[in-house]
Structure formats: C-alpha cells, structure tokens
Write an enzyme that holds these catalytic residues in place. Structure first.
Site, short mmCIF file in Angstrom:
data_model
loop_
_atom_site.label_atom_id
_atom_site.label_comp_id
_atom_site.label_asym_id
_atom_site.label_seq_id
_atom_site.Cartn_x
_atom_site.Cartn_y
_atom_site.Cartn_z
N ARG A 1023 0.77 2.93 -4.02
CA ARG A 1023 1.09 1.50 -3.93
C ARG A 1023 1.07 0.91 -5.34
O ARG A 1023 0.12 1.13 -6.09
CB ARG A 1023 0.04 0.82 -3.05
CG ARG A 1023 0.38 -0.59 -2.69
CD ARG A 1023 -0.71 -1.18 -1.82
NE ARG A 1023 -0.73 -0.61 -0.49
CZ ARG A 1023 -1.83 -0.61 0.29
NH1 ARG A 1023 -2.96 -1.11 -0.15
NH2 ARG A 1023 -1.78 -0.10 1.50
N ARG A 1092 -6.88 -6.87 -5.13
CA ARG A 1092 -5.62 -6.14 -5.04
C ARG A 1092 -4.46 -7.00 -5.52
O ARG A 1092 -4.66 -8.04 -6.13
CB ARG A 1092 -5.43 -5.68 -3.59
CG ARG A 1092 -6.54 -4.74 -3.16
CD ARG A 1092 -6.28 -4.19 -1.79
NE ARG A 1092 -7.31 -3.25 -1.40
CZ ARG A 1092 -7.24 -2.55 -0.28
NH1 ARG A 1092 -6.22 -2.70 0.55
NH2 ARG A 1092 -8.20 -1.70 0.04
N LYS A 1162 -12.53 -4.52 0.19
CA LYS A 1162 -11.30 -4.95 -0.47
C LYS A 1162 -11.26 -6.47 -0.63
O LYS A 1162 -11.92 -7.20 0.12
CB LYS A 1162 -10.09 -4.47 0.33
CG LYS A 1162 -10.03 -4.96 1.75
CD LYS A 1162 -8.87 -4.27 2.46
CE LYS A 1162 -8.99 -4.36 3.96
NZ LYS A 1162 -8.06 -3.52 4.67
N LYS A 1164 -8.52 -9.82 -1.44
CA LYS A 1164 -7.10 -10.15 -1.51
C LYS A 1164 -6.88 -11.62 -1.85
O LYS A 1164 -7.57 -12.49 -1.32
CB LYS A 1164 -6.43 -9.87 -0.15
CG LYS A 1164 -6.51 -8.39 0.25
CD LYS A 1164 -5.89 -8.16 1.62
CE LYS A 1164 -5.86 -6.70 1.96
NZ LYS A 1164 -5.28 -6.44 3.27
N CYS A 1383 3.82 -3.10 10.43
CA CYS A 1383 3.21 -2.26 9.40
C CYS A 1383 3.79 -0.86 9.48
O CYS A 1383 4.56 -0.54 10.37
CB CYS A 1383 1.70 -2.22 9.58
SG CYS A 1383 1.23 -1.18 10.98
N CYS A 1389 0.28 6.70 8.22
CA CYS A 1389 -1.01 6.02 8.14
C CYS A 1389 -2.05 6.73 9.00
O CYS A 1389 -1.85 6.91 10.21
CB CYS A 1389 -0.87 4.57 8.58
SG CYS A 1389 -2.46 3.76 8.54
N CYS A 1428 -2.71 -0.48 14.31
CA CYS A 1428 -4.15 -0.48 14.52
C CYS A 1428 -4.69 -1.86 14.16
O CYS A 1428 -3.97 -2.68 13.59
CB CYS A 1428 -4.82 0.62 13.67
SG CYS A 1428 -5.21 0.10 12.00
N CYS A 1432 -2.45 -4.83 8.92
CA CYS A 1432 -1.71 -4.96 7.65
C CYS A 1432 -0.54 -5.94 7.73
O CYS A 1432 -0.18 -6.52 6.72
CB CYS A 1432 -1.21 -3.59 7.20
SG CYS A 1432 -2.56 -2.49 6.77
#
Ligand code: SF4
Length: 1529
Positions: A1023, A1092, A1162, A1164, A1383, A1389, A1428, A1432
């Site tokens: 990414r 990110r 994470k 964002k 996603c 994934c 899931c 995303c």
C-alpha cells in the site's frame, strides 16, 4: 401418485438409480437434453443410487467434445457407468464404442431427429459389440432401461437401449419404477423391511440431511472380467438350463448355431487398443435377458421377448418394421376391410436387436407366413440391401422349413392420413409375381415441417478471447470457421470443424497469392491509364506479406486505382479486400484436443501453412479432470511443439491478460502454423466469470495449465525458444523441455524457479510429508516415559492451535509423551493405533471445519473401516453461541466439535471426558469452558496431582514484537533472503505492516495447493502512502508498470485514496518498494500502528480550496511520519547492497513521536471540505472539517476525534463510532493539534486488548471533555468553538466539471477501485494511454474512483477522445451503482469471511431491475459491502450495508445517514443472496412510492419503522431489528 410422462424421464430415472457415474450428453452445457433435466434434479437432491453408496456422479458433457470418451475412464475403473445421449453422437464415436462394448456400460439413446428418426444411427454401429434393446412405448422404456442395466451387470457387456421418444408422447403416464424390482434385478438385494435405517451411524448427520444407504456387493467380478450367471426371482431358483453356457467352450459351439452376427458380440471387439473380450455368447445373452424379462413379468405382469409378433396366427403376409411407428401400421391393419390387400397381415418387430437371434425371429412368426415386407427407416443406406433385410434373409436361410419371400423397402415418413395408401403400395408389390426390392415408401426427407437443426452457439464466456482478437487485429481479422456466419448451406457442425476451416483458409490464401501474381504481372505490362497505380502497386507488392506495411499502403493503392479508370484497375478494385494482409484464425474448442478432432489439428500443423489456431479449452480444473487421464490424453500444445515448426502458446485470459496479448501478436507475426491454446474453464455456459476466474487461478497455479510461449525460431532473433510465463509446469511439458535440453536453459535463466519446475504436479507429496512429520515426532518422543497423548487441532485463526500447543506443553510437564499436529497433517491410518487422542477444533463459516481439519474430518466421517475401539479420546470445540442468532441456525454452534465427538464415539472410541464446548459469549470467552474441561482430562489420565509444575511463559503480544523489533527491523531482511519459502515469519508479518506491506495468501488456491502438498500461494499486498490521493501522470505510469511487472497486473484504488498492489511475491517485494520510491512515493507507515495515509476531499470544482487543504494534508502526513531508518535499510539499498546500513544493533534509532512501541493501534486522519463529505470525515480517529475564511481561502478546521469502523462480530464491547467534536483550530496549527491528539492516544490507549485499543474507546472511556483537556494541556492552547458547516453527501460527482480557474476535471467511475484490463474493457491500458498525454493530476477519491484533474481547454479534445476510445467516459450507471463501494476481501485479504469486491457488482445487477422499474435509476442510495467487520469500505456509515459473516452470508445494516453523519444498525444477520433480494426488492419499491420529498433512503427506513436510528457508537447494538434466540436446538 407420482407418474412419469416422458421417455427421457423414464430412462433417466433408471439410469441414475443403476449407476455410479452417469454421462449426460447435451447439446451444450446450458441447453438440456431430454434426460439431463431429470438427472440434474436427482443430483441436486443427492438421491443415492441403488448401486452406489452415495449419489452417483452426473457428468454433463457437450455433444461436440467427444463425449463418450468421458465414459471410458470410469468404466475401466470398474464403475457402473451409463450414458444418456441423442443417437447422432453414436457414429462419430465409433472408436470408443468398440471399447465401451466390452464394459458393462449402458447407453440410453434417443433416436434423432425426433419427428422422423434415422435408424441408420443404430444399424451403422450394429457390429460394435454392444447388445441392443429397443423400446416402442413409454412403459417399455422403463422396463427395457432396467433390463439393460441388469443385463450389463450380469453379462459384463455394454448395452445400448434405443427408442424414439417423440412416438411415445401420446402414451398414458406410467407409474414410477418399483424400487424393489430395481434392487432385485440389479442384484443389490431386497432391503429388509427396516431398510436403510439400520445403517450403523444412522442419525449422526441428520442435520445435514444426509441419509446413509446400504448396498450389497455386486455379484460380478469386474476385476477378472469373468461373469457369473445369476439367479433371479424371489428366492426361488429360476436358473435357466443354458445359464452354464457362459463359458469359452460353449461360446464356440453356440457360434456355429447362431446367425452371422451372433458370435460378433465378442469376436468383433477388435479395435485400436487391445480389449479383454468376455466369454459370453449370443445365447448366453439371450438366456440372461430372458431371465430378466421373466422377473419383470413376475413382478409386473408385462412380458417381453426378443421379437414381438402381433396379428392372426394364420397370417400369410407379415411386415417386419424397423422404424418409429409400428403402432400406426398395426392400427391401420386392424381397421382394414376384408377386401384390403393387407387385411390379416401380421407385424413383427425386434426388441433384442443385437445379438441378432435369427432363429428366434423365424420361430416367432407363424409358420403360415409366406411373404414378409421388411420396412427399414434408414436414410443413409450405404449398401444396396438394407441391414435388416439381410438379417432376416440369413435367419430364414438357416432356419428349418421353407423360406418365405422377403422384400425390403425403404421406409420414409408417412402421415397418418396416408397410411392405407402406403400399405396398399407395399402389398401390391409384395403380392405381385415379381416383387421389386428396395422400393421407397413415404417421404424420404421426413415431415414437411421439420424442427430446424439447433445452431451451434459459441458460449458467451468464450467471447472473451474473440474480443481480444478483435481488439488486436480489428479490420484485418478473419476467422475462417466463425459460427453464425453463412457457409453456403454447410451445416454448422461441419463448418465449425478444423478441417473445414483449414480448407477455407488455404483457399483464401491461394486466392490472395493469385491476386499478388496478377498485380506483379500488371506492374510489368503496365496497362493502366495513369502512372500512379503502377508506382503504388509496386510499393505494395514488395510489402504484400508484411501486414503492417501492406495494410498501410492499401488505401493509397485503392485511391490511385479508383481514378485510373482502366479495365484492369477496375478489376483489381473489385478484389480490393485482397490488398489487406489478414490475420487469419481458426477457432476451435477443446473437442479438438481429443482423439476425434485431433486429426484436423494435425493437418494444419503438418501442412506448415501460415495459419493461426486459437483452441479454447473449457474443461475446468478439478480432481476429476486431473485424474481422468483418458480425457487429457492429447495436449495440443505439446503435440504442436513436438512438430518443431509451429509457434505454440498456452494462455489464460483470467490469469494474465497481457500474456494473451503477447501470444496473439507473436502468433500473428510467426510465419508458419501457430497454435494458441487458451484456457477458459466453465462447467456450464452460463457460469459467472468469477467461477471461471477461480478455476483458472487454481489450474495455472498448480501447473495444470502452465502459461508459456514457444517460438521454434526464437534463437534466430536472440530470444529463448521457450518462455515460461507462470511458475509451475505439468510433468509432460517438463519432460519435453528436458528432452530438448531447454530445461537447462530455463533453469539457468530462472534459478529461483528451479525447485518449482522440478516439483511435479500431481505427485504424492502430501502423503509423504504427513508420514515424515509423524515419524519425526515419534523419534522425538522416543526415550520419553509416560502415557502418550496425541493432540490434533483444526484452527483458522490460531486460537485452537494455541490451545492445543499449550495443552501439549502442560501434558509434557505432567510427564505425558505429547505430540501436537494439525489434523490434516496427521496420517489417518495411524488413528486406530493411538492410545489417547485429544482433538481441539474451532468452528468456521456455517458450522464447518477449519481449513486444516477438513480432509481429516472427511476421512473420519466417510470411513467405513476405521476401528477405534482401542482409542481413548476427547474433543474440545471453540465456537460462538450467538454467531448465528436465529433459532434454526443454532445447530452451527460448535458443530465441528460436536460432530467429531459423536463420530469417534460411533467408531468405537472410548470417551475420556465429554465433549467440551468453549463459547465466545462466556465471560472469559472460550477459556471459560476450557477451564472446566482441562482438569477433568488430567484427572482421568491420572496426572492431576503432579507437583511442581513449571510456570508457563506468557503469550507473545504485538506490543512485545514491536518492543523487540529494534525500531521495526525484526528479522525482515533475513526473511526476505530465505528462498525456501514464499513466507516470512509471524512476527515479521506484524512488522512489515509498518513498512506498508501485508503478507497474504491467495485464498482461491488454498485448498488446491494443500491437496498438492504445497505451501499456500503467499504474496504481498503493498500500500502506498499518497497524502490526499494526488498523483502525477508519470507516477501513474510508474504505478501501472509496477502492477504489471511485479504484481498481479491490477491496481486497487483504495477507500483511503491510495494505490494498492496485490500478488507481489516475496522475491519481487524489494524491487517493487524501490520502484515505488523511484516514483517519489513511499509505503512507510501506510499500515501498522502508526498514522496512516492522510485523506483529503478530491473536490474538483474548487481548485484553490483543494490546494490549500491538500497542503495541510501533506504537512500532517510528513509531520507524523515515523523516523526509523529501518525502512530505508531494508528496502532501498542498491543492487550491490553498497548502501546497506543493517548492522545489527549498531544503529540506534529514535522515534520522538512514537517511541519504541509506536501506537496501541492503527491511526487514521481524514479531511473534508464542506459541503462534500466524500472522505467520510466522521469515520476516522481524527477528522478535520475545513472552514473557509471570508476571502474564500482556508481559515482552519473543526476537529473531530474518535471515529472508527472496525468491530468484531457479536462482540458487543466493540462498536463503530462517529467522531466527536473537539472545536476549531486555525489552519497553521492543525498538524500540531493532530500530533497532540495522537500523543494522548499513544499514552492512554489500551495496549493490552487490541480489540479495545483504538482512539474511539479511549475517548469514550475517558469522556470527551477529559480527553480534550489532555490534548489542550499538551498543546498549551485551547480549541475554539466549532464553526458552522454543512454537508450534502459523501459520494462523488461523476462527469466533467469546470473549476473557478477554468480548468476541467473528469470524475470517472472505476467500480470498487479495481484498475484492470479485461477483454471487454481494457481500462488499464486506456488509463496508461491517457497518462502519457495528460498534463494535470490524477486524484484518487475516497470512494475508490478517479479524477482526471486540471485538464486545460486545449487538451480537452485529446483527453475526451482517449476516454471515449477506452470507454472510460461512461458514467451512465444507476445511482445505486455509482454510490456503491466494496472492500477487497477474497481472494487476497486474510480476514475476509465473504466475497465483497467480486460480489457487490453482481448483487447490484440483480437489484437494478427493480431500481429501473421503480423509477429510482437516477437516485443515489449509498450501499456498501465488506468481507468482514474490519470495515475497510466504511460500511457502518452507509444507508444500506452488507458485512461478511461466512462465505455467502452477510449481516445487513440499514438506516445510515446519507452524508455519512449517522451510523446504521443491524437489520438481519447471516442472510444469503436470496433473502437479501427478498428484503431489498420490495423495500426499494416501497421507497419509490412512499418517500417524502427529498427523503433519503436511510432516513426513510427509520421513518417507516424498519430500523431504529443509531444515535452514537455506544448504542449501536441496542434496539436491533432482529431478536436473538437463546434457545439451543
Ligand atoms: S473489510 Fe475485512 S475483508 Fe474487507 S478488506 Fe478490510 S479486512 Fe479485508
């Protein structure tokens, strides 16, 4: 009572019940035969056959792919095989018939054409060795079908059962077959009254709907081929006196007695392959079939014999009819007046046509018969005398007594109205003094109104390749055997054949050659009026064979000829198409790869002519295909390579589009025969492209379908002859290459592939590995004392595995000899020798076994001889009692554990401790149940009181990994150098996320690779970090290069506005990172527990605002970058590693912002510019809402904190959350405020529980005010009051827009952000072409679309032209599609539970009909899907969302706010497509009818009471529409 109304159904039922394998020959896989529909219904219901233990395999095969070849393999393997087929397949399959006749195969053959069948399909193969039975009524079809199977089983011979079904359409329906009679005749024994319910494990899988069935062994020894006559009847011996004649010696004697063909049942069975003939005679067959008919008579009252006579006992004249309607003749004779010539005539028909028992025919007729008319409905007669006439003549010649006069007729089509006339004609001739032979009666061409021959259609899927040919060669493409084009009255079957196509190409080439000669002569003689034609023709003639140059000159030549006016100029003009050098192709299907079509291919290659062949192979890769050696006998690619003069390529459009292009271009250029074998697997023509894609991937990956190109002249251009474009190859190809010494060259060029190349496909590696692993363990255990305990686990996410390993360690500490293995790694044959076995399994999908336990479970479940009475065992299962909340789905809770326990018990295992169940809903999740279960185990094993147990080390956490990583180095560099595996270590997998890459494996390939003993197909996702999603055209081209050369040829534009590459194998990871770096981008901190990619509204209309806000995005991104130098060390050193800085602990990094353990989770950041919330500003840890100053420029930002999407299904402690307002900050301080917010999270976020570590939980736990004050303390300043703002939507605006500075911007629709080339839409190529001329920016939007930004007016025409050329200007989609987002999910994934990107477009297509009908086409409804609950694609902010729960099942959410301001709420859990559609379709209609003015879909769902609004994250789980049931079923 159920009844049968068609002959097809009657035969299909018996065929299914009597077989292990049914080969269903169909016109195409999408078009049914009269049998196939019924076969499919049985197969879908999994009805077990009477002879097979389970449901038989029904194998649909297309008519034109050498269909009978599919019967040979299973027949030779001793399977009970039957075939249902139309009669026209028989003659083309003669080579196989001779072989099949020697196996107990039954073919049910429907005579064709249906209204007026041609019996020559049957007579032509009468000497193939098959026994042949004919039926004349619906009831007979049922009885003869059964007789055919019984006879095949008893005689070991092939039996053809034929009939004309159209003739039976008026028959009354018949009852279903008597199952007892079927069992009796097939010798499987009549089940006792208690029947199948006595099956040993009955009831165990009742939930699956499986009904065990019992069959008794066949009484035929197929291994030796010796057949034993069988007693039939209800226990009473009815053994015929001749039964013993089934011996070699009696075969000799009977052959002397019987008519000419009688002995050929065995003696004619000579063919290309040596055949084991079975010692059975014509009389032996007759005796067996008589016994069978006797049994039918006893049971049903219906009697049959080899011949049937009807008519007066003293008849003098008789008709012998071999045609479709004897009943019509019989009725006419019955109605005759005494004066009619044919009154009192008798009718003879045959039921047992082969072996021909002449003596029986003679005996069946009354002795008074003096004259016989033989009527044969045979259209293609190859001899003067009809075959039936000859049969009958021989019969009477050898029979005792006087021979009647026998006269043959060719029976045409007779209308019922003209039957008397026909009979008169027959009898006038018969009764005349000198009757004439071979008269024709009726219309020889059949009925005037005939059903047209169904045209051969090319399956839609196959058009993928044709489209590519069309794209590449355009006007100069010529396909010789194009279906649907006219071929001067030639049938499509013939015109589609390779021979025909080849012939027409040769003729075409010859014509062009003649044209060239004519031109050359004209140049010399110069009969033109002007000079120009001569000059241009000379230029052209020199280049006539160079397609590029010749085709370029052609229009010039035409224009000169047009103005010349001379006769020759006009003559040449009339053949102007010859000026073009065509790309000539023959298109074939996989039928050309099999025996019967292969000759055509041979002609083409052997001719050396410059002809291109594209042969499409559609046989899907599967276990069966892999083992069916008979079907895969010919590999056209290899065959052609062996010739040495042909260009050969093996391609697969769903694996590598670019390779297909290269192969076709090279084939076109090659001066000689070219063969491109192209893979396009499908089971049915209407299969979805997704199925074809998944099958292709498996086949290519495993080496079943290698991608390669072979140019025998490669050396002349300094190129290698062989180019391998995939990684593995089939053994045969490998052998070829070895033989030709090319293998060495390939290995030299690709040393990294050497191990793959030599690892042959289809070997027994897996079994060997299991054995080795087990033996290694045993060695380890030797010398240890204590009772053995084998622990087997099945685990998808590591919990069961962790538990098993811990149990193993604890057992060891208690003195047990423990061994821990994945269930699938364990050799099942050892199970019965174990002393103590403990099994631990988690629950996958809908109560399925985890991946690494499936094979083990299948073996245990299906084994009939596993004897476990000496084994002590227990099972512990891990599950979630609320994962499937509906009452009817409760059975899925811990199903694998429960099933396993019950099955081992049923196989005799002794339970040590009852099955333990761990439930994620318990206070300590599965540990609660486990804590009760484990002590019981120690107790029963007598090791519960062991003292001084050692302390267990705490489990390794992500925090430990980060802390020990030396600023994100770990052992990544070492792992990249390890060539023995495509993977890296588990802890490095956590660390590489910080470097912007995830290790994944292709989930489409997991099962297949496991079965082959290979490690999963590991590859990496990379990414990029791209603040605000802005890239330059040259960066776009560089990204495009990376995806093509180093990835899987596609790019994903993500929901966080950046590029993502998939399928980058380990060896290409560093080159990819370096290429990204060369493009002045980076991947650092694109993933991991750091800040990110910073997002920013794409905003095409207001360039100035965009520029201001984007600058802040970039500043924040740079400001929050980690400082570690590990990234540069690991990825960016030069070729010679000169600049390497990796020096153990010598480098000491410092992370001023993050510290050594970085963030808890994470982080964002997203920025939106009102009124557009296209970046979903509420969904991120920090959201910045841009506020303009009075001069229109950026003033500052309202700051939101604590937004976040990820949750865990059924874990109510996790929830999505929208950001909370902190207040306003000036633009210049935004990066500092972001830093401070991040630091508060760094220090206060939960580092113990990763499911509770995001900022959203910190804010809720701390309270917003406290959180704000902590930030302000660090910052030293205060937030101002938030400024007013307003959002309208969170989607993109498609099409052209012009900004305030006069620049143009085009937002294009890229469905779900996937940039790829397909045959029908070469989008990736198009974007690359645009990037070559575009001077502005590419802006990636947060909805995964793309904006061509800053196009000047001057550049508009070229950009518009390119957009149109590549169909990129199409934004004419439904509002629903334009507002959708999905996603990635499968196949890359690792967290995906269900499809998303590959499925949402299909689902939308299924809804679009209602959308159109309801007038909602233009209405935007935000629909999102993820595989899931990680979320995303930000599903919880959509008006309607689907979140994957298990493969094919989704949770459905409704009521999100249209511009991303309100979370939605669970409406239904675990629903599948059918239910989704049944909810969505009426809801959309209702919305169209009942919505208020301007009311959005999400608001509407709330207003009508379908769903309650979610007011904040903490109430997400409250008031859901679905009430959970706690009741255990
Ligand atoms: S939402 Fe889940 S399945 Fe989809 S890409 Fe994200 S992690 Fe994978």
């Amino acid at each position: 009572m159920a009844s049968i109304i068609t002959a097809g159904e009657a035969a299909a039922r018996i065929s299914y019940l009597s077989s292990d394998v049914v080969v269903s020959v169909q016109p195409s896989l999408a078009a049914d035969s009269e049998f196939s529909k019924h076969l499919r219904t049985f197969a879908q219901k999994k009805v077990p056959s009477v002879v097979a233990k389970t449901a038989p395999e029904v194998l649909p095969v297309r008519e034109n792919v050498d269909p009978l070849l599919s019967a040979l393999g299973p027949a030779r393997n001793g399977k009970a095989v039957s075939v249902t087929s139309p009669s026209h397949v028989l003659v083309q399959s003669v080579p196989h018939l001779y072989q099949l006749a020697q196996c107990p195969v039954v073919m049910h053959v429907s005579l064709q054409p249906s209204r007026y069948p041609d019996y020559s399909d049957i007579t032509s193969i009468r000497q193939s060795g098959f026994v042949m039975l004919q039926s004349e009524s619906l009831q007979e079809v049922q009885d003869m079908a059964l007789a055919a199977h019984a006879l095949a089983r008893r005689s070991g011979k092939g039996v053809i059962h034929f009939f004309s079904s159209a003739n039976m359409e008026a028959d009354d329906p018949i009852p279903l077959e008597q199952l007892d009679l079927v069992r009796q005749l097939l010798d499987v024994g009549v089940a006792p009254a208690s029947g199948d319910s006595t099956a040993p494990d009955g009831g165990l899988y009742a939930e699956d709907g499986r009904t065990p069935s019992t069959t008794l062994p066949h009484n035929q020894n197929s291994a030796t081929g010796v057949t034993h006559p069988t007693e039939i009847g209800n226990g009473a011996a009815q053994k015929g006196p001749e039964a013993g004649s089934v011996t070699a010696s009696s075969a000799e004697s009977s052959r002397r007695e019987s008519s000419d063909d009688s002995g050929r049942v065995s003696s004619l069975a000579t063919s290309v392959e040596s055949i084991e003939t079975r010692p059975i005679t014509s009389d032996g067959i007759y005796n067996l079939v008589s016994q069978i008919w006797d049994a039918i008579r006893t049971s049903t009252g219906r009697s049959y014999d080899a011949f049937t006579y009807s008519g007066p006992a003293d008849a003098e004249n008789a008709l012998f009819i071999f045609g479709s309607d004897p009943v019509m003749f019989a009725q006419a004779i019955d109605r005759a007046n005494s004066s009619d010539l044919y009154a009192k005539a008798g009718i003879l028909t045959t039921r047992l046509y082969r072996p021909w028992l002449g003596s029986k025919a003679a005996a069946t007729l009354p002795r008074t018969v003096k004259r016989i008319s033989v009527l044969e409905q045979i259209r293609r007669k190859t001899t003067k005398w009809g075959p039936l006439l000859l049969d009958l003549l021989m019969s009477f010649k050898t029979a005792a007594g006087t021979t009647p006069v026998i006269i043959g007729y060719k029976l045409g089509y007779i209308e019922p109205a003209t039957i008397q006339q026909a009979l008169r004609g027959i009898f006038q001739n018969l009764l005349s003094e000198a009757p004439i032979q071979n008269l024709e009666i009726g219309r020889p061409d059949g009925p005037t109104t005939r059903a047209p021959e169904p045209p051969l259609m090319r399956p839609e899927l196959e058009n993928a390749y044709l489209k590519i040919l069309d794209q590449l060669f355009g006007d100069r493409l010529y396909i010789a055997n194009q279906l649907q084009s006219s071929h001067a009255g030639i049938s499509s079957r013939l015109s589609a054949s390779p021979e025909y196509g080849f012939g027409s190409l040769i003729a075409r080439s010859q014509r062009r050659q003649d044209f060239i000669s004519k031109v050359q002569a004209a140049i010399k003689s110069h009969p033109f009026t002007t000079d120009a034609p001569r000059n241009w023709l000379s230029k052209w003639a020199l280049q006539a064979d160079d397609s590029k140059k010749a085709n370029c000159l052609a229009p010039e030549v035409v224009s000169r000829l047009s103005v010349d006016g001379s006769p020759l100029a006009n003559e040449l003009l009339s053949a102007r198409s010859m000026l073009l050098k065509e790309s000539q192709w023959l298109i074939g299907s996989n039928s050309w790869a099999y025996d019967l079509g292969n000759s055509g291919v041979h002609h083409v290659i052997a001719s050396g002519a410059n002809v291109n062949m594209l042969i499409i192979e559609s046989q899907p890769y599967s276990e069966r295909a892999a083992t069916d050696a008979v079907r895969r006998k010919k590999d056209i690619g290899l065959y052609a390579m062996n010739f040495g003069n042909a260009y050969v390529a093996s391609v697969a459009v769903y694996s590598s589009y670019t390779q297909v292009l290269s192969a076709m271009i090279e084939a076109d250029k090659f001066n000689g025969p070219s063969v491109v074998v192209a893979y396009l697997p499908y089971s049915r023509e209407d299969d979805s492209p997704l199925t074809a894609l998944q099958e292709t991937k498996k086949a290519v990956d495993i080496g079943y379908w290698p991608l390669y190109r072979w140019d025998p002249n490669g050396g002349e251009h300094g190129e290698p002859n062989f180019k391998l474009d995939s990684e593995r190859i089939r053994r045969e190809l490998e052998e070829f290459l070895k033989r030709d010494n090319y293998m060495t060259q390939v290995m030299k060029r690709h040393p990294d592939l050497a191990s793959n190349l030599s690892g042959s496909y289809g070997s027994e590696v897996r079994a060997l590995q299991k054995r080795k692993a087990k033996d290694a363990y045993n060695e380890l255990l030797e010398g240890l004392y204590g009772a053995p305990m084998t622990i087997l686990f099945a685990s998808d996410n590591g919990n069961a595995e962790g538990l098993a390993k811990r149990l193993g360690n604890r057992g060891k500490a208690r003195g047990l000899k423990t061994m821990v293995m994945a269930m699938d790694d364990y050799p099942i044959e050892d199970l019965s020798t174990e002393e103590n076995v403990i099994m631990i399994t988690s629950t996958a999908g809908q109560g399925e076994f985890p991946q690494n336990g499936r094979a083990f479970w299948e073996a245990v479940k299906n084994s009939t001889d596993l004897e476990l009475s000496g084994v002590n065992f227990s099972v512990f299962g891990l599950g979630d009692s609320h994962y499937w909340p509906r009452k009817e789905d409760k059975i899925y809770y811990n199903k694998p554990g429960k099933d396993l326990y019950a099955r081992i018990l049923a196989l005799g295992g002794k339970s040590l401790v009852e099955c333990g169940l761990g439930d994620d809903q318990d206070p300590d999740a599965f540990q609660t149940g486990y804590a009760e279960w484990e002590p019981k185990l120690w107790k029963v094993l007598g090791v519960d009181k062991v003292a001084d147990l050692p302390e267990e080390p705490p489990p390794l956490t992500n925090e430990d990994i980060k802390a020990a990583s030396n600023y994100l180095r770990g052992t990544i560099a070492e792992g990249l150098r390890d060539e023995t595996t495509g993977a890296i270590s588990a802890s490095d997998q956590q660390l590489t996320k910080f470097h912007g890459t995830y290790m994944q494996d292709d989930r489409d390939l997991r099962d297949e690779r496991k079965a082959q003993g290979l490690e999963p197909a590991y590859a990496f996702m990379i990414r990029c970090r791209l603040p605000g999603g802005v890239a330059t055209p040259s960066q776009w081209i560089q990204m495009d290069d990376i995806s093509t050369n180093l990835g899987n040829e596609t790019m994903k534009l993500t929901t966080r506005q950046t590029f993502q590459f998939h399928g980058v194998v380990k060896g290409k990871l560093r080159p990819a990172m370096q290429a990204i770096n060369r493009a002045l981008m980076t991947t650092i901190a694109a993933c991991g527990d750091v800040n990110r990619n910073v997002m920013c509204s794409s905003l095409p209309q207001h360039s100035k605002s965009h520029a201001d806000v984007w600058a802040v995005a970039k500043k924040i991104s740079d400001h929050l970058l980690p400082s570690t130098t590990a990234y540069h060390e690991i990825w960016l050193t030069d070729e010679n590693d000169k600049k390497t800085q990796v020096a153990g602990d010598a480098v000491v990094d410092h992370e001023p912002l993050y510290g050594p353990t970085y963030l808890p989770r994470k982080f964002k950041i997203s920025m939106a510019i009102p009124p557009y919330n296209d970046t979903d500003v509420y969904a991120h840890d920090i959201g910045l809402i841009a506020i303009k100053a009075s001069d229109g420029r950026l003033d500052g930002f309202n700051i939101l904190v604590g937004g976040g999407m990820g949750v865990t299904h059924n874990n109510k402690k996790t929830y999505p959350r929208t950001g909370s307002m902190m207040g306003f900050v000036p633009a210049g301080k935004a990066h500092i405020v972001c830093e401070k917010i991040m630091l508060v999270q760094r220090d206060h976020g939960d580092r113990k529980n990763r499911k509770h570590a995001r900022l959203k939980y910190t804010v809720d736990d701390m309270g917003l005010d406290v959180f704000r004050s902590k930030v302000e303390d660090l910052w030293g300043e205060k937030f101002e009051s938030p400024r007013l703002f307003h959002f309208d939507s969170n989607i993109d605006t498609f099409g052209w827009q012009r900004d305030e500075e006069g620049l143009n911007h085009f937002t294009m629709f890229i469905e779900n952000g996937r940039v790829e080339d397909t045959a029908s839409f070469p989008m990736k190529t198009g974007l690359r072409e645009i990037a070559k001329v575009h001077k502005g920016e590419f802006r990636l939007t947060a909805n995964q679309h793309l904006i061509l930004s800053n196009v000047s007016d001057g550049d508009l025409p070229i950009i518009k032209e390119l957009l149109a050329k590549y169909k990129l200007d199409n934004t004419n989609f439904s509002g629903l599609r334009l507002s959708s987002s999905a996603c990635v999910a499968f196949p890359t994934c690792g967290l995906a539970m269900a499809e998303s990107e590959r499925y949402l477009p299909e689902l939308i297509t299924k809804l679009e009909e209602v959308v159109e009908e309801s007038g909602l086409r233009q209405d935007s409804i935000v629909m999102r899907m993820t595989g899931c609950p990680n979320g995303c694609a930000r599903p919880w902010l959509a008006e309607v969302a689907f979140v994957g729960k298990a493969y094919g099942a989704y949770n459905m959410y409704l009521g999100g706010g249209y511009h991303g301001q309100r979370l939605n709420k669970l409406y239904r859990s675990s629903i599948k497509e059918e239910e989704i559609l049944s909810i969505m379709k009426p809801l959309l209609k209702q919305y169209a009818l009942e919505r208020n003015e301007g009311e959005r879909f999400g608001d509407f769902c709330i207003r009508i009471g379908m769903i309650k609004p979610t007011t904040e994250g903490k109430t997400f789980h409250e008031d859901t529409a679905e009430v959970e049931s706690d009741e255990e079923v």
